[in-house]
Design a protein around this motif. Structure first.
Motif, mmCIF file in Angstrom:
data_model
loop_
_atom_site.group_PDB
_atom_site.id
_atom_site.type_symbol
_atom_site.label_atom_id
_atom_site.label_comp_id
_atom_site.label_asym_id
_atom_site.label_seq_id
_atom_site.Cartn_x
_atom_site.Cartn_y
_atom_site.Cartn_z
ATOM 1 N N LEU A 1 20.212 7.091 54.993
ATOM 2 C CA LEU A 1 19.761 5.785 55.883
ATOM 3 C C LEU A 1 20.738 5.087 55.947
ATOM 4 N N THR B 1 24.478 -6.245 56.103
ATOM 5 C CA THR B 1 23.075 -6.352 56.171
ATOM 6 C C THR B 1 21.895 -7.103 55.375
ATOM 7 N N TYR C 1 28.870 -10.909 41.799
ATOM 8 C CA TYR C 1 27.219 -9.705 42.069
ATOM 9 C C TYR C 1 26.837 -11.564 41.470
ATOM 10 N N ASP D 1 22.155 -11.257 45.849
ATOM 11 C CA ASP D 1 21.398 -12.814 45.999
ATOM 12 C C ASP D 1 20.092 -12.596 46.750
ATOM 13 N N ALA E 1 23.411 1.455 56.687
ATOM 14 C CA ALA E 1 23.033 0.391 57.597
ATOM 15 C C ALA E 1 24.173 -0.314 57.521
ATOM 16 N N GLY E 2 25.039 -1.073 56.516
ATOM 17 C CA GLY E 2 26.463 -2.035 56.474
ATOM 18 C C GLY E 2 27.543 -0.580 55.894
ATOM 19 N N GLY E 3 26.483 -0.064 54.836
ATOM 20 C CA GLY E 3 27.406 0.630 54.285
ATOM 21 C C GLY E 3 28.599 0.042 52.770
ATOM 22 N N HIS E 4 27.720 -1.974 52.169
ATOM 23 C CA HIS E 4 28.763 -1.608 51.905
ATOM 24 C C HIS E 4 27.753 -2.086 50.092
ATOM 25 N N SER E 5 26.819 -1.146 49.981
ATOM 26 C CA SER E 5 26.160 -0.751 49.191
ATOM 27 C C SER E 5 26.329 1.250 48.296
ATOM 28 N N LEU E 6 25.800 1.128 50.016
ATOM 29 C CA LEU E 6 26.068 3.133 49.952
ATOM 30 C C LEU E 6 27.242 3.254 49.733
HETATM 31 C C1 LIG Z 1 33.226 -5.707 47.597
HETATM 32 C C2 LIG Z 1 31.632 -6.060 47.850
HETATM 33 C C3 LIG Z 1 31.103 -7.277 46.975
HETATM 34 C C4 LIG Z 1 29.820 -7.848 47.093
HETATM 35 N N1 LIG Z 1 29.479 -8.722 46.966
HETATM 36 C C5 LIG Z 1 27.755 -9.001 47.138
HETATM 37 C C6 LIG Z 1 27.013 -10.174 46.307
HETATM 38 O O1 LIG Z 1 27.989 -10.786 45.679
HETATM 39 N N2 LIG Z 1 26.310 -10.619 46.442
HETATM 40 C C7 LIG Z 1 24.702 -9.716 47.501
HETATM 41 O O2 LIG Z 1 23.411 -9.476 47.108
HETATM 42 N N3 LIG Z 1 25.739 -8.513 47.218
HETATM 43 C C8 LIG Z 1 26.796 -7.962 47.480
HETATM 44 N N4 LIG Z 1 27.422 -7.069 48.092
HETATM 45 C C9 LIG Z 1 26.194 -6.160 49.080
HETATM 46 C C10 LIG Z 1 26.617 -6.528 50.234
HETATM 47 O O3 LIG Z 1 25.786 -7.802 50.187
HETATM 48 C C11 LIG Z 1 25.277 -4.495 50.427
HETATM 49 O O4 LIG Z 1 26.289 -4.915 52.083
HETATM 50 C C12 LIG Z 1 23.909 -4.629 50.589
HETATM 51 O O5 LIG Z 1 23.817 -5.148 49.413
HETATM 52 C C13 LIG Z 1 24.051 -3.513 51.744
HETATM 53 O O6 LIG Z 1 23.505 -3.735 52.399
HETATM 54 P P1 LIG Z 1 24.036 -2.606 53.511
HETATM 55 O O7 LIG Z 1 24.042 -2.894 54.798
HETATM 56 O O8 LIG Z 1 25.546 -2.360 53.118
HETATM 57 O O9 LIG Z 1 23.441 -1.336 52.995
HETATM 58 P P2 LIG Z 1 23.874 0.236 53.138
HETATM 59 O O10 LIG Z 1 25.264 0.239 51.851
HETATM 60 O O11 LIG Z 1 23.243 0.304 53.809
HETATM 61 O O12 LIG Z 1 22.552 0.441 52.607
HETATM 62 C C14 LIG Z 1 22.071 0.000 50.774
HETATM 63 C C15 LIG Z 1 20.967 1.159 50.646
HETATM 64 O O13 LIG Z 1 19.954 0.450 51.329
HETATM 65 C C16 LIG Z 1 18.893 1.345 52.273
HETATM 66 N N5 LIG Z 1 18.939 1.382 53.637
HETATM 67 C C17 LIG Z 1 19.738 0.245 54.130
HETATM 68 N N6 LIG Z 1 19.260 0.286 55.481
HETATM 69 C C18 LIG Z 1 17.856 0.191 55.312
HETATM 70 C C19 LIG Z 1 16.201 -0.010 56.018
HETATM 71 N N7 LIG Z 1 16.232 -0.961 57.428
HETATM 72 N N8 LIG Z 1 15.544 0.337 55.873
HETATM 73 C C20 LIG Z 1 15.381 1.447 54.456
HETATM 74 N N9 LIG Z 1 15.919 1.100 53.529
HETATM 75 C C21 LIG Z 1 17.773 0.915 53.834
HETATM 76 C C22 LIG Z 1 20.695 2.956 52.528
HETATM 77 O O14 LIG Z 1 19.624 4.052 52.595
HETATM 78 C C23 LIG Z 1 21.276 2.545 50.961
HETATM 79 O O15 LIG Z 1 20.344 3.274 50.144
HETATM 80 C C24 LIG Z 1 28.548 -6.907 47.765
HETATM 81 C C25 LIG Z 1 29.078 -4.889 48.708
HETATM 82 C C26 LIG Z 1 30.843 -5.143 48.533
HETATM 83 C C27 LIG Z 1 31.413 -4.081 48.697
#
Ligand SMILES: Cc1cc2nc3c(=O)[nH]c(=O)nc-3n(C[C@H](O)[C@H](O)[C@H](O)COP(=O)(O)OP(=O)(O)OC[C@H]3O[C@@H](n4cnc5c(N)ncnc54)[C@H](O)[C@@H]3O)c2cc1C
Lengths: 771, 289
Positions: free
Chosen positions: B30, B111, B193, B124, B32-37
């Motif tokens: 899946l 997200t 983080y 967080d 979502a925002g892609g910022h971890s994946l």
């Molecule tokens: C430069 C940078 C700095 C950051 N700093 C911090 C920070 O200080 N603190 C912090 O907490 N985070 C931080 N993050 C992480 C950020 O908050 C991510 O966006 C978050 O952790 C993951 O959300 P995403 O929507 O991007 O998920 P994605 O990257 O799209 O997905 C993450 C994982 O979750 C799964 N997933 C996503 N949505 C769902 C759903 N609805 N149901 C089931 N599975 C799902 C995906 O399959 C994937 O495995 C940072 C990221 C970056 C790139």
């Protein structure tokens, strides 16, 4: 300089940088923006091991993958494709540095195989599919540990881990120590930093259809030097290589040498007769681009009880990493000239032991041996003051080289050109309200706070490494074209050089074009590093301009049938002395010069080239003062005030100079507060991304208060000295001395950079437990 | 820094996404925002063959009130959580935590559901959501269920969700009047983080004593930890600085943090107590106002 003209105020004016509009609107042209028809892409498979034997490499799958045009390993190319040190010292050990690993790898990231494919994604995928079988070997990452008996061999091809040693003796150091009232020792290890230019390394190599000529776009600090190194390594005629440095997004020393990937790209482009591009990913850049610092200094100082420094011994153990780049051997040797800082210490001994380890090669990084040297002597001075119970200012003043002693030859035989160290010191004390800082510190200490004040009164050499070239050409239109061998990668040459040329030629900056960064445009050159551009490149430009002005004046005199002595420079050309209305413009002079209306016997044309080699370095100096505090609860270290007074001689563009100081301070404070490239004991990379390597960011910077004193450089046509590195040289030691001042009440004598919160917290806690 | 090649499918509904997950099994992931994946894919730590984008699914964004709960859609980006009127009115601790995530670009894309599902031990939101006693609605083709936060984060990057489930909503109880929440974080100087962080939800009687406390700590374990000893120490006591400090001093009890290249165990345990105190003090401060 003996031009008879009134300055028009361009030298010394804070003008906006003319090169910035394209750069800050995303319209720059970097190597990655170069795209040629039919261009292929290069990618590498790299070693995940710090030290290993290569048992086998399976490229079978990669060769069959979509878009792949070539796959090579070290065995497929000549042993001669090997990089080396530009400096060869007696008894120096120079193990191989093949552009692709041959049989073994000696640090993480060493390239083992290369793939060329139609797209970058195809190249990356194919490189990723290459299967390499390794046999891990023991590794070592710390230089002092590598000198221990029984330490793993970083380079199994040689005996021991020492690359070279050097010793320099001045005066009679043994006698100095024999008659001393006090002797003390100190050990400092400077952390390893990563240069992290905003633009990673990259190259586009494009051969002509017959493989007789090679055009290169390279992200480099020195186009001519890089061309020479590439030509030598490839065995390809230097003059058949056209090397262009387009916009270059920073270098900080790391883009001086040529790298393995550059040679592989050239080799494959010639072999396939097709253009090839390679641009490092950030991950690749992190672990393969030369890193800086990582020196351990053990010093002994001999003192007389009245505060006179009698003698100094410094031993540097420098970590060179696994392979020698052209510039790797250099930085540790700075200590030979700089060990004594701004102080009269004639009896001294400096010893350098340069060591191989299983880490990324090191090399010049903003300061390149200067920051380590300044840190060492400035910490020593503070410690000497503590040993003697003397004021830190007083001991400095007592030992300063005095203005009337210049040119001053140090104990190790280096000549400092000029200086007046008291001047910036006085200014910095005034600007920082030094006495008040001490009062504040003492009051806050009474309330239990950890607060410290510190300063550094440093010297720094600039403008070395030989010649630079400059050409000034007056075009037919009367406009001026300047060709410089010194190439900008962020320093603002296009602005500063235009200011120099326009001021000397008495024309407007709009009429001046600066061309640089292209071996087919500018004559030979050395490049931009070691705070040398304005000193040497600016000097060459000034000399060339003088020659053009001389010739122009003779042509002008010929045109108005006057004697050259009767002409003076006036706005846009010359005027007849006493008859200001009678002017001859550069346009008229150029018209005459190119149509042959020149004095009898004079060659036509209006262009002059100068090669300037100052033959001595320009020693800038300054005083930096810091007020710092540490939060007991978390160990968090805060720089509350930082006053930086630098003397770099005549200032061409104050805004650019300030920018240089800001940038240097950011990198210097990065070292002091946050940044350190860490390896495990055997060389595994621990901080190879921005997730764990804490680069200094804008928001992490303390406020900076800048000041200046101006002591013109008597040996330079423009009176300038270098300034690019004063931030990394002077600021960290001032912060170090302030930090140690803050910790002194706890009985803590030393801690190495970076001063991270967990490190300081543990130190304070242990000290409090003891007390 | 270049991901392996992958296919991309934009799901139009939760049901379609669930079907796609079944179809692609292990090879699907899946988005979502892609910022971890995406960073993980660029480092080739993950190489899914197919990305199933939830960003195109309607109805998964936004914050609403449902009885005595706030319901936050899983696809709500951090910025929208932090600036939501409802969140700012009822859950200041959540607003605190969402505003200190990464930088503005990250907050505009990442997200709440992605962060929770990713279960990064240095994130967080898991910490503050633990303090706020959230629960998570997850859906599969066979229906939906709710998982309490205390049961949700089971290990490093691991949750109680099954591989065929999607997180759709985060439910957070609206605290009663006389309650305050806050979040305090010590960021890693490089990544931003969590080195350690603390979230607190504190209820205080008019008399000044604590009637309920939930305190969660981040950075000391495989996921957020309840600081049970701290909570007990506060229970029923007047919320004076001394009592808070004494309670916070127990925040790292019975934890087993691991050393990393930045900080050692002793440091992490110590700063956890400092940040627990900061979070509790800030939460108490908010009761007053
Ligand atoms: C430069 C940078 C700095 C950051 N700093 C911090 C920070 O200080 N603190 C912090 O907490 N985070 C931080 N993050 C992480 C950020 O908050 C991510 O966006 C978050 O952790 C993951 O959300 P995403 O929507 O991007 O998920 P994605 O990257 O799209 O997905 C993450 C994982 O979750 C799964 N997933 C996503 N949505 C769902 C759903 N609805 N149901 C089931 N599975 C799902 C995906 O399959 C994937 O495995 C940072 C990221 C970056 C790139």
């Amino acid at each position: 300089m003996t031009t008879e003209h009134e300055p028009n105020g361009l030298i010394g004016a804070s003008l906006k940088r003319v090169e910035d509009p394209p750069l800050i609107t995303g319209k720059g042209c970097y190597v990655d923006d170069i795209n040629l028809p039919g261009m292929l892409h290069l990618a590498f498979q790299r070693s995940p091991y710090p030290h290993a034997k290569i048992l086998s490499i399976d490229v079978g799958k990669a060769k069959t993958m979509p878009g792949v045009e070539a796959v090579i390993t070290g065995n497929d190319i000549s042993e001669k494709l090997n990089l080396s040190s530009s400096q060869v010292l007696p008894k120096m050990k120079i193990p191989p540095h093949p552009v692709l690993a041959r049989g073994a790898v000696h640090c993480v990231g060493a390239p083992v195989a290369a793939v060329v494919a139609k797209t970058r994604a195809q190249a990356e995928d194919a490189a990723n599919s290459i299967d390499v079988e390794y046999e891990a070997l023991p590794g070592v990452s710390n230089a002092e540990a590598a000198l221990e008996p029984g330490a793993p061999l970083a380079r199994e091809e040689i005996d021991g881990n020492i690359c070279y040693t050097m010793v320099k003796n001045g005066g009679d150091v043994d006698k100095a120590f024999a008659i001393a009232d006090h002797i003390f020792t100190m050990h400092i290890a400077s952390p390893r930093q990563v240069a992290l230019a905003m633009e990673p390394r990259g190259i586009v190599a494009s051969p002509d259809p017959f493989g007789k000529n090679l055009t290169l776009w390279l992200s480099t600090q020195g186009p001519h030097r890089a061309r020479a190194e590439i030509a030598n390594t490839l065995g390809f005629p230097e003059h058949k290589i056209h090397l262009i440095a387009p916009d270059v997004g920073g270098g900080f020393g790391s883009k001086g040498p040529v790298y393995r990937e550059d040679i592989v790209a050239c080799h494959l482009a010639l072999k396939l007769r097709k253009p090839i591009k390679w641009v490092a990913t950030r991950s690749e850049d992190f672990i393969t681009t030369i890193q800086g610092r990582d020196q351990a200094m053990t010093s002994e100082m001999a003192l007389r009880k009245d505060g006179k420094i009698l003698g100094l011994k410094v031993k540097v153990v420098a970590n060179l990493g696994a392979y020698l780049h052209s510039s790797t051997a250099g930085p540790p040797q700075r200590m030979l000239g700089m060990a004594c800082g701004s102080y009269q210490i004639k009896d001294c001994r400096v010893e350098i032991v340069a060591v191989f380890t299983n880490t990324c090669p090191t090399g010049p990084y903003r300061g390149a041996g200067r920051p380590e040297s300044v840190l060492n002597i400035e910490r020593l001075l503070d410690k000497a003051a503590a040993v003697l119970g003397m004021d830190r200012l007083e001991i400095r003043r007592k030992n300063f080289i005095q203005p009337d002693q210049f040119p001053y030859t140090t104990g190790t035989g280096v000549e400092y050109d000029s200086g007046d160290y008291e001047k910036p010191l006085r200014e910095a004390l005034k600007m920082s309200n030094y006495d008040d800082l001490l009062r504040q510190r003492d009051e806050r200490r009474k309330r239990g706070e950890l607060v410290g004040v510190g300063f550094s009164t440093f010297v720094e050499p600039s403008g070395g490494a030989g010649f630079e070239s400059g050409t000034v050409r007056v075009e037919r239109t009367g406009e001026i074209t300047v060709l410089t061998g010194s190439s900008s990668h962020g320093q603002g040459h296009e602005t500063s050089w235009a200011q120099i040329a326009a001021e000397l030629m008495k024309t407007s900056m709009d009429h001046v074009t600066i061309l640089h960064g292209d071996t087919h445009v500018s004559q030979q050159g050395t490049g931009t590093f070691g705070s040398r551009s304005a000193v040497v490149g600016g000097g060459a430009l000034a000399i060339a301009a003088e020659r053009v002005i001389e010739k122009g004046k003779r042509i002008a005199a010929h045109l108005v049938e006057a004697a050259p002595e009767d002409l003076v420079q006036s706005d846009g050309g010359f005027a007849v002395k006493g008859v200001p209305d009678k002017t001859i413009s550069w346009r008229q002079i150029a018209g005459a010069a190119y149509s042959g209306r020149v004095p009898e016997g004079m060659e036509i044309g209006l262009q002059e080239t100068a090669f300037f080699d100052p033959k001595r370095e320009a020693w800038g100096f300054g005083t930096h003062v810091a007020l710092v505090s540490i939060d007991r609860d978390t160990g968090k270290f805060t720089i509350e005030r930082l006053v930086l007074v630098d003397d770099c001689g005549v200032v061409i563009n104050p805004m650019i100079v300030e920018g240089q100081i800001h940038g240097g301070v950011a990198q210097g404070l990065g070292e002091a507060m946050r940044e350190q490239m860490l390896y495990s004991d055997d060389g595994q990379v621990q901080t190879g991304t921005f997730m764990n390597y804490a680069i200094m960011r804008a928001a992490d910077m303390p406020p900076m208060i800048l000041g200046e004193t101006i002591t013109p450089n008597p040996f330079n046509p423009l009176g300038v000295k270098g300034v690019g590195e004063c931030g990394t040289n002077g600021a960290p030691p001032s912060v170090a001395n302030a930090l140690m001042d803050a910790l002194a009440p706890l009985g803590i004598e030393h801690v190495d950079m970076p001063y991270t919160a967990p490190k300081l917290w543990a130190l304070i806690r242990n000290a409090e437990r003891k007390n | 820094m270049f991901p392996a090649s992958f296919a991309y499918v934009a799901a139009r509904s939760v049901e379609e996404a669930l079907e796609l997950m079944v179809k692609h099994g292990e090879e699907g992931k899946l988005l979502a925002g892609g910022h971890s994946l995406i960073p993980a894919m660029k480092l080739r730590l993950q190489s899914p063959r197919t990305l199933i984008d939830l960003g195109t699914v309607p109805g998964l964004r936004g914050v609403r009130v449902d009885g005595d709960h706030l319901v936050i859609g899983a696809l709500t980006v951090h910025t929208d959580v932090a600036s939501s009127e409802l969140v700012r009115k009822h859950l200041l601790g959540l607003a605190d935590a969402t505003s200190v995530i990464g930088d503005i670009q990250v907050r505009n894309r990442g997200t709440i559901g992605g962060s929770v599902a990713h279960a990064d031990p240095a994130a967080d939101l898991p910490v503050i959501l633990t303090a706020l006693n959230a629960s998570f609605t997850v859906q599969s083709l066979s229906g939906s269920r709710s998982i309490a936060v205390d049961d949700f984060f089971t290990d490093f990057f691991t949750t109680a969700m099954n591989s065929d489930e999607i997180l759709t909503e985060i439910h957070v109880p609206i605290p009663a009047t006389g309650t305050g929440s806050a979040y305090a974080k010590l960021p890693h100087p490089a990544s931003g983080y969590v080195v350690v962080s603390a979230g607190a939800l504190i209820a205080r009687q008019a008399s000044g004593s604590c009637t309920a406390a939930r305190v969660a700590i981040g950075g000391l374990g495989t996921g957020p930890l309840r600081a049970v000893a701290t909570e007990l120490e506060l229970q029923g006591k007047p919320l004076t600085p001394q009592i808070i400090a004494a309670a916070a001093a127990k925040a790292a009890e019975e934890t087993e943090p691991v050393e990393d290249s930045y900080a050692g165990v002793e440091y992490k345990c110590h700063v956890a107590t400092v940040y627990a105190r900061k979070a509790i003090e800030a939460a108490v401060e908010r009761v007053k106002s």
